[in-house]
Design a protein around this motif. Sequence first.
Motif, PDB file in Angstrom:
ATOM      1  N   PHE A  97      11.255 -12.398 -41.214  1.00  0.00           N
ATOM      2  CA  PHE A  97      11.134 -11.562 -42.245  1.00  0.00           C
ATOM      3  C   PHE A  97       9.311 -11.448 -42.154  1.00  0.00           C
ATOM      4  O   PHE A  97       8.806 -10.680 -42.733  1.00  0.00           O
ATOM      5  N   LEU A  98       8.644 -12.357 -41.592  1.00  0.00           N
ATOM      6  CA  LEU A  98       7.355 -12.532 -40.859  1.00  0.00           C
ATOM      7  C   LEU A  98       7.161 -11.586 -39.996  1.00  0.00           C
ATOM      8  O   LEU A  98       5.599 -11.191 -40.449  1.00  0.00           O
ATOM      9  N   ASP A  99       7.867 -11.267 -39.161  1.00  0.00           N
ATOM     10  CA  ASP A  99       6.911 -10.559 -38.746  1.00  0.00           C
ATOM     11  C   ASP A  99       7.491  -8.792 -38.513  1.00  0.00           C
ATOM     12  O   ASP A  99       7.266  -8.081 -38.342  1.00  0.00           O
ATOM     13  N   SER A 100       8.416  -9.162 -40.346  1.00  0.00           N
ATOM     14  CA  SER A 100       8.108  -7.375 -40.198  1.00  0.00           C
ATOM     15  C   SER A 100       7.423  -6.726 -41.046  1.00  0.00           C
ATOM     16  O   SER A 100       7.258  -5.209 -40.795  1.00  0.00           O
ATOM     17  N   GLY A 101       6.016  -7.156 -41.122  1.00  0.00           N
ATOM     18  CA  GLY A 101       4.855  -6.576 -41.660  1.00  0.00           C
ATOM     19  C   GLY A 101       4.816  -6.545 -42.653  1.00  0.00           C
ATOM     20  O   GLY A 101       3.656  -5.826 -43.426  1.00  0.00           O
ATOM     21  N   ALA A 102       5.684  -6.454 -43.998  1.00  0.00           N
ATOM     22  CA  ALA A 102       5.785  -6.733 -45.414  1.00  0.00           C
ATOM     23  C   ALA A 102       4.782  -7.688 -46.419  1.00  0.00           C
ATOM     24  O   ALA A 102       4.794  -7.464 -46.526  1.00  0.00           O
ATOM     25  N   VAL A 103       5.316  -8.912 -45.324  1.00  0.00           N
ATOM     26  CA  VAL A 103       4.186  -9.903 -45.853  1.00  0.00           C
ATOM     27  C   VAL A 103       3.259 -10.327 -45.468  1.00  0.00           C
ATOM     28  O   VAL A 103       3.373 -10.332 -44.072  1.00  0.00           O
ATOM     29  N   VAL A 104       2.100 -11.419 -45.630  1.00  0.00           N
ATOM     30  CA  VAL A 104       1.759 -12.250 -44.994  1.00  0.00           C
ATOM     31  C   VAL A 104       1.600 -13.588 -44.480  1.00  0.00           C
ATOM     32  O   VAL A 104       2.916 -14.054 -46.339  1.00  0.00           O
ATOM     33  N   TRP A 105       1.538 -14.240 -43.843  1.00  0.00           N
ATOM     34  CA  TRP A 105       1.505 -15.383 -43.377  1.00  0.00           C
ATOM     35  C   TRP A 105       0.527 -16.378 -43.299  1.00  0.00           C
ATOM     36  O   TRP A 105      -0.730 -15.896 -42.692  1.00  0.00           O
ATOM     37  N   PHE A 106       0.118 -17.791 -43.808  1.00  0.00           N
ATOM     38  CA  PHE A 106      -0.724 -18.476 -43.001  1.00  0.00           C
ATOM     39  C   PHE A 106      -0.466 -19.953 -42.720  1.00  0.00           C
ATOM     40  O   PHE A 106       0.651 -20.524 -43.468  1.00  0.00           O
ATOM     41  N   GLU A 107      -0.491 -20.048 -41.436  1.00  0.00           N
ATOM     42  CA  GLU A 107       0.541 -21.048 -40.678  1.00  0.00           C
ATOM     43  C   GLU A 107      -0.167 -22.553 -41.220  1.00  0.00           C
ATOM     44  O   GLU A 107      -1.528 -22.981 -41.518  1.00  0.00           O
ATOM     45  N   LYS A 108       0.601 -23.656 -40.842  1.00  0.00           N
ATOM     46  CA  LYS A 108       0.201 -24.877 -41.786  1.00  0.00           C
ATOM     47  C   LYS A 108      -0.712 -25.525 -40.321  1.00  0.00           C
ATOM     48  O   LYS A 108       0.797 -24.859 -39.251  1.00  0.00           O
ATOM     49  N   PRO A 109      -1.167 -26.438 -40.043  1.00  0.00           N
ATOM     50  CA  PRO A 109      -1.728 -27.166 -41.018  1.00  0.00           C
ATOM     51  C   PRO A 109      -2.341 -26.335 -42.081  1.00  0.00           C
ATOM     52  O   PRO A 109      -2.934 -26.034 -41.476  1.00  0.00           O
ATOM     53  N   ILE A 110      -2.703 -27.188 -43.043  1.00  0.00           N
ATOM     54  CA  ILE A 110      -3.854 -26.781 -43.986  1.00  0.00           C
ATOM     55  C   ILE A 110      -4.997 -27.201 -43.048  1.00  0.00           C
ATOM     56  O   ILE A 110      -5.418 -28.339 -43.725  1.00  0.00           O
ATOM     57  N   ASP A 111      -6.152 -25.916 -43.037  1.00  0.00           N
ATOM     58  CA  ASP A 111      -6.979 -26.099 -42.848  1.00  0.00           C
ATOM     59  C   ASP A 111      -8.029 -25.712 -44.324  1.00  0.00           C
ATOM     60  O   ASP A 111      -8.178 -24.200 -44.312  1.00  0.00           O
TER      61      ASP A 111
END
Length: 141
Positions: free
Chosen positions: A111-125
């Motif tokens: 799902f994340l690698d599909s290029g159809a969505v945007v994601w932000f990796e934790k931990p949260i800065d």
Amino acid sequence: FPWALMTLASPVVPLFRGRLRVLVVDDEPVLLMLVCQILRLDHEVDGTTDPRDAFARVERGERYDVILCDLVMPGMTGMELHGRIRQSWPDVAQRMIFLTAGAFTEEAGRFLDSGAVVWFEKPIDPDRLRAFIAARVAALH
């Protein structure tokens, strides 16, 4: 996904400036509170630990500039929430940013690698998150 690889200082994407309406969806109450607190400095923020509640808000017509959503949650995953929103409101689904700690299923990885969505990796800065949201909103305008 290209957003995950893009540097936040990229001159190609001007940073968006302005107060946004943000919905944060995370089943972990402490993380939900932290992300909401970080974003309330600059934006109007609603939060929920229940993805079904998030869907109901969108269904009622509540408008959000950005929906930050945990990827893996019990009951309804972020992927399922995205799919349900995308069916009726594809423009809203484009404004979703997924939060992930990197520990996810094979399905979530696709799902994340599909290029159809945007994601932000934790931990949260806090500073990175604010800049990431601003860059994403600018790219949508």
